[in-house]
Design an enzyme around this catalytic site. Structure first.
Site, PDB file in Angstrom:
ATOM      1  N   SER A 160      -5.773  -1.508  -5.453  1.00 33.42           N
ATOM      2  CA  SER A 160      -6.801  -0.616  -4.933  1.00 33.42           C
ATOM      3  C   SER A 160      -7.353   0.276  -6.035  1.00 33.42           C
ATOM      4  O   SER A 160      -6.613   0.737  -6.906  1.00 33.42           O
ATOM      5  CB  SER A 160      -6.206   0.244  -3.810  1.00 33.42           C
ATOM      6  OG  SER A 160      -7.206   1.022  -3.191  1.00 33.42           O
ATOM      7  N   ASP A 203     -10.643  -4.926   6.592  1.00 31.73           N
ATOM      8  CA  ASP A 203      -9.192  -5.061   6.528  1.00 31.73           C
ATOM      9  C   ASP A 203      -8.450  -4.169   7.508  1.00 31.73           C
ATOM     10  O   ASP A 203      -7.386  -4.515   8.008  1.00 31.73           O
ATOM     11  CB  ASP A 203      -8.682  -4.810   5.094  1.00 31.73           C
ATOM     12  CG  ASP A 203      -8.944  -3.397   4.596  1.00 31.73           C
ATOM     13  OD1 ASP A 203      -9.764  -2.673   5.206  1.00 31.73           O
ATOM     14  OD2 ASP A 203      -8.332  -3.002   3.582  1.00 31.73           O
ATOM     15  N   ASN A 204      -8.982  -2.987   7.779  1.00 35.13           N
ATOM     16  CA  ASN A 204      -8.344  -2.057   8.716  1.00 35.13           C
ATOM     17  C   ASN A 204      -9.339  -0.969   9.056  1.00 35.13           C
ATOM     18  O   ASN A 204     -10.461  -0.930   8.524  1.00 35.13           O
ATOM     19  CB  ASN A 204      -7.055  -1.455   8.145  1.00 35.13           C
ATOM     20  CG  ASN A 204      -7.208  -0.860   6.764  1.00 35.13           C
ATOM     21  OD1 ASN A 204      -6.711  -1.412   5.776  1.00 35.13           O
ATOM     22  ND2 ASN A 204      -7.902   0.266   6.657  1.00 35.13           N
ATOM     23  N   HIS A 252     -13.626   2.125   0.676  1.00 34.16           N
ATOM     24  CA  HIS A 252     -12.380   2.855   0.423  1.00 34.16           C
ATOM     25  C   HIS A 252     -12.641   4.065  -0.465  1.00 34.16           C
ATOM     26  O   HIS A 252     -13.454   4.027  -1.379  1.00 34.16           O
ATOM     27  CB  HIS A 252     -11.375   1.914  -0.249  1.00 34.16           C
ATOM     28  CG  HIS A 252      -9.954   2.388  -0.248  1.00 34.16           C
ATOM     29  ND1 HIS A 252      -9.533   3.502  -0.958  1.00 34.16           N
ATOM     30  CD2 HIS A 252      -8.847   1.887   0.351  1.00 34.16           C
ATOM     31  CE1 HIS A 252      -8.233   3.660  -0.781  1.00 34.16           C
ATOM     32  NE2 HIS A 252      -7.787   2.701   0.020  1.00 34.16           N
ATOM     33  N   LYS A 261      -7.037   4.317  10.565  1.00 33.11           N
ATOM     34  CA  LYS A 261      -6.155   3.675   9.594  1.00 33.11           C
ATOM     35  C   LYS A 261      -4.694   4.102   9.778  1.00 33.11           C
ATOM     36  O   LYS A 261      -4.399   5.255  10.069  1.00 33.11           O
ATOM     37  CB  LYS A 261      -6.625   4.022   8.172  1.00 33.11           C
ATOM     38  CG  LYS A 261      -5.837   3.339   7.055  1.00 33.11           C
ATOM     39  CD  LYS A 261      -6.451   3.607   5.690  1.00 33.11           C
ATOM     40  CE  LYS A 261      -5.674   2.906   4.585  1.00 33.11           C
ATOM     41  NZ  LYS A 261      -6.291   3.083   3.250  1.00 33.11           N
ATOM     42  N   ARG A 303      -4.521  -8.298   4.044  1.00 42.12           N
ATOM     43  CA  ARG A 303      -5.064  -9.308   3.129  1.00 42.12           C
ATOM     44  C   ARG A 303      -4.165 -10.544   3.075  1.00 42.12           C
ATOM     45  O   ARG A 303      -4.643 -11.677   2.997  1.00 42.12           O
ATOM     46  CB  ARG A 303      -5.235  -8.698   1.737  1.00 42.12           C
ATOM     47  CG  ARG A 303      -6.343  -7.690   1.697  1.00 42.12           C
ATOM     48  CD  ARG A 303      -6.240  -6.670   0.557  1.00 42.12           C
ATOM     49  NE  ARG A 303      -7.044  -5.526   0.935  1.00 42.12           N
ATOM     50  CZ  ARG A 303      -8.357  -5.450   0.752  1.00 42.12           C
ATOM     51  NH1 ARG A 303      -9.007  -6.437   0.147  1.00 42.12           N
ATOM     52  NH2 ARG A 303      -9.029  -4.387   1.156  1.00 42.12           N
ATOM     53  N   HIS A 360      -5.141  -6.895  -4.493  1.00 36.14           N
ATOM     54  CA  HIS A 360      -4.123  -6.092  -3.808  1.00 36.14           C
ATOM     55  C   HIS A 360      -3.017  -6.919  -3.155  1.00 36.14           C
ATOM     56  O   HIS A 360      -2.466  -6.544  -2.126  1.00 36.14           O
ATOM     57  CB  HIS A 360      -4.773  -5.166  -2.778  1.00 36.14           C
ATOM     58  CG  HIS A 360      -4.013  -3.877  -2.625  1.00 36.14           C
ATOM     59  ND1 HIS A 360      -4.388  -2.864  -1.779  1.00 36.14           N
ATOM     60  CD2 HIS A 360      -2.875  -3.424  -3.231  1.00 36.14           C
ATOM     61  CE1 HIS A 360      -3.542  -1.863  -1.854  1.00 36.14           C
ATOM     62  NE2 HIS A 360      -2.606  -2.177  -2.729  1.00 36.14           N
ATOM     63  N   CYS A 392      -3.942  -2.016   3.759  1.00 32.60           N
ATOM     64  CA  CYS A 392      -4.601  -3.033   2.935  1.00 32.60           C
ATOM     65  C   CYS A 392      -3.801  -4.303   2.634  1.00 32.60           C
ATOM     66  O   CYS A 392      -4.209  -5.404   3.021  1.00 32.60           O
ATOM     67  CB  CYS A 392      -5.034  -2.406   1.610  1.00 32.60           C
ATOM     68  SG  CYS A 392      -6.160  -1.018   1.779  1.00 32.60           S
ATOM     69  N   ASP A 399     -13.457  -2.759   3.021  1.00 30.91           N
ATOM     70  CA  ASP A 399     -12.212  -2.012   2.839  1.00 30.91           C
ATOM     71  C   ASP A 399     -12.300  -0.667   3.565  1.00 30.91           C
ATOM     72  O   ASP A 399     -13.170   0.156   3.254  1.00 30.91           O
ATOM     73  CB  ASP A 399     -11.977  -1.791   1.348  1.00 30.91           C
ATOM     74  CG  ASP A 399     -10.567  -1.339   1.026  1.00 30.91           C
ATOM     75  OD1 ASP A 399      -9.773  -1.163   1.950  1.00 30.91           O
ATOM     76  OD2 ASP A 399     -10.259  -1.168  -0.165  1.00 30.91           O
ATOM     77  N   ASP A 400     -11.407  -0.453   4.543  1.00 29.22           N
ATOM     78  CA  ASP A 400     -11.360   0.804   5.307  1.00 29.22           C
ATOM     79  C   ASP A 400     -12.649   1.057   6.083  1.00 29.22           C
ATOM     80  O   ASP A 400     -12.997   2.219   6.365  1.00 29.22           O
ATOM     81  CB  ASP A 400     -11.083   2.004   4.395  1.00 29.22           C
ATOM     82  CG  ASP A 400      -9.630   2.078   3.934  1.00 29.22           C
ATOM     83  OD1 ASP A 400      -8.877   1.128   4.193  1.00 29.22           O
ATOM     84  OD2 ASP A 400      -9.262   3.088   3.308  1.00 29.22           O
ATOM     85  N   LYS A 411     -11.340  -6.653  -4.827  1.00 29.75           N
ATOM     86  CA  LYS A 411     -10.008  -6.076  -4.696  1.00 29.75           C
ATOM     87  C   LYS A 411      -9.002  -7.136  -4.256  1.00 29.75           C
ATOM     88  O   LYS A 411      -9.080  -7.655  -3.155  1.00 29.75           O
ATOM     89  CB  LYS A 411     -10.064  -4.946  -3.664  1.00 29.75           C
ATOM     90  CG  LYS A 411      -8.707  -4.334  -3.313  1.00 29.75           C
ATOM     91  CD  LYS A 411      -8.886  -3.230  -2.277  1.00 29.75           C
ATOM     92  CE  LYS A 411      -7.553  -2.683  -1.821  1.00 29.75           C
ATOM     93  NZ  LYS A 411      -7.710  -1.557  -0.874  1.00 29.75           N
TER      94      LYS A 411
END
Length: 497
Positions: free
Chosen positions: A151, A282-283, A230, A303, A74, A126, A70, A30-31, A124
């Protein structure tokens, strides 16, 4: 079954006594930025387990998510379809969101389940909660769920402990929401979540799921969308204070430790040679958090932007005996994971418009990609603007550029700039200039030809795109926020157990 060899598409992959279908472990950070892992060049990251997977597996240099935030990324990962088709736009889902991933969308779990796969997700989600938990993973093809439905920063964090012995979470997070719950299937197990023990709970749950599936001789699909890295970062005793990068590095190390535990479980249960482990993010990194936000390496911005730093991700495929160690520069996307797993499992594809392509040839043969293009939608896509950018081969053309608050702390002013229209588009050679620093002249015949091809591809793609109903536009209902004591008052502060 008798002894036999298991082969795909004329390629002998493995021999087993049962010819069992392959297992799949899908790891989703995540991130996490393109430059955050040791195997992607970070000099002080402590990621020995991911580095091992990269050294012994296939490391991608040109792998993309479909959105720089996010929820949309996903949705695309699990469905093989752009978020604009499923309606997971603009932005992300919240604890009280009325919408979620539509139930008529088909997830990877729903593709594999008819073949007898056990399916589980930890971490997660989301992708929505909704009325009576209608959008939870258990409604989307997963047998088991242990995690947070959104999140982990979407609740007050000021008084929660993120690092031992009693170091409070950094920042305020979303103070108007209920404290973050930990759910098992559709039931709240803990509220607020205990961050110090959370990763151990995930790791143990996942290891037990793998072990039980093997004992039952049942193929499995484990999806691990981590909260790491994240903001706000957290880590338990096994990782806190053990990295060289402070809280961010500790968070990343804890994620890496779980990866190591899962691989160890695959080895211990004897299924490591029959399991594809795939990792990506994810990003891009949340640069506004500075040292707590990760880095994109040489890539531009992060991001919430459609620059490379926002959507080009680290990715690793690991399958001992099947995937040879190496590096691939072929283009691939999170969209491609569903059709790839379906092909490897012998499953039927959903009867809908898929945007993903099978990347088995890249994995098994280190061959060419079937993907010739990557499309870049912004966080808030609209039919009026359409695509912000298109990558065709090594060239990327920006029709619009826009910075973002999430990437606003860098010296590069483009990372925080307002939306700009580019006519003619900005065009870059990403092989020579992955940093997107030097736009090519559009006056040469060669680049004019490329630009015409890009415009044709863009027009064809946009003519095929039917925007689904926006799930975010359905709004929020505070009564939908998960509360382990639903009749208590006053909310949200009373939702603790």
């Amino acid at each position: 079954m008798g002894s036999s060899c298991f082969a795909f598409f004329g390629i002998l992959l493995l021999c087993t006594c049962s010819a069992s279908p392959p297992n799949f472990v899908l790891l989703f950070a995540d991130d996490l930025g393109f430059g955050d892992l040791g195997c992607y060049g970070h000099p002080s990251s402590l990621t020995p387990n991911l580095d091992r997977l990269a050294a012994e597996g296939l490391r991608f240099t040109d792998f993309y998510s479909t959105c720089p935030v996010c929820s949309p990324s996903r949705a695309s990962l699990l469905t093989g379809r752009y978020q604009t088709r499923s309606g997971i736009y603009p932005g992300v889902l919240y604890p009280g969101s009325i919408g979620g991933l539509p139930l008529n969308e088909t997830t990877i779990a729903e593709v594999l389940r008819p073949l007898g796969y056990a399916t589980a997700v930890i971490g997660k989600w989301h992708l929505g909660l909704g009325h009576n938990g209608m959008f939870l993973p258990t409604k989307q093809g997963f047998d088991h769920f242990l995690g947070i439905p959104y999140s982990h920063d979407m609740g007050p964090c000021k008084n929660l402990t993120c690092f031992p012995p009693d170091i409070k979470c950094y920042g305020l997070c979303d103070i108007s929401n209920v404290v973050v719950p930990l759910m098992e299937n559709e039931v709240i197990k803990q509220q607020p979540v205990n961050f110090l023990d959370l990763e151990r709970s995930y790791s143990d749950f996942a290891a037990n799921f793998i072990t039980t599936s093997v004992e039952k001789k049942q193929p499995f699909f484990l999806y691990y969308p981590s909260h790491h890295t994240h903001y706000p970062q957290y880590a338990g005793i096994g990782a806190a204070g053990r990295s060289l990068r402070g809280p961010y590095g500790d968070s990343l190390l804890e994620f890496d430790n779980t990866v190591g535990h899962l691989v160890e479980t695959l080895e211990r249960t004897g299924v490591i040679n029959n399991t594809l482990v795939f990792f990506t993010s994810d990003n891009g990194p949340e640069l506004m958090r500075r040292s707590r936000g990760g880095i994109a390496g040489p890539l531009k911005c992060g991001k919430s932007t459609t620059y490379e730093g926002g959507m080009r991700e680290p990715a690793i495929a690991y399958w001992p005996g099947i995937i040879k160690p190496g590096v691939t520069h072929e283009m691939a996307s999170t969209l491609d994971i569903l059709p790839t797993l379906a092909r490897l499992a012998g499953a039927e594809l959903p009867q809908v418009m898929l945007d993903g392509v099978d990347m088995t040839d890249i994995l098994v043969k280190q061959g060419k990609s079937k993907r010739e293009t990557v499309m870049f939608y912004p966080v808030n896509p609209s039919e009026d603007y359409g695509l912000f950018a298109v990558r065709l081969g090594k060239y990327k053309a920006h029709f619009y550029t826009q910075g973002a608050f999430h990437s606003s702390t860098t010296p590069d002013k483009d990372c925080s700039a307002l939306r700009k229209t580019h006519d003619p588009p900005l065009i870059f050679d990403l092989e020579a200039d992955p940093c997107e620093l030097y736009p090519l002249s559009v006056d040469t015949p060669d680049i004019q030809s490329v630009l015409q091809q890009v415009k044709t591809v863009k027009e064809q793609f946009e003519s095929s795109m039917v925007f689904g109903e926006s799930q975010m536009a359905k709004g929020k209902d505070p009564s939908l926020e998960p509360c382990c004591n639903p009749e208590c008052s006053p909310k949200p502060s009373c939702c603790q157990c």
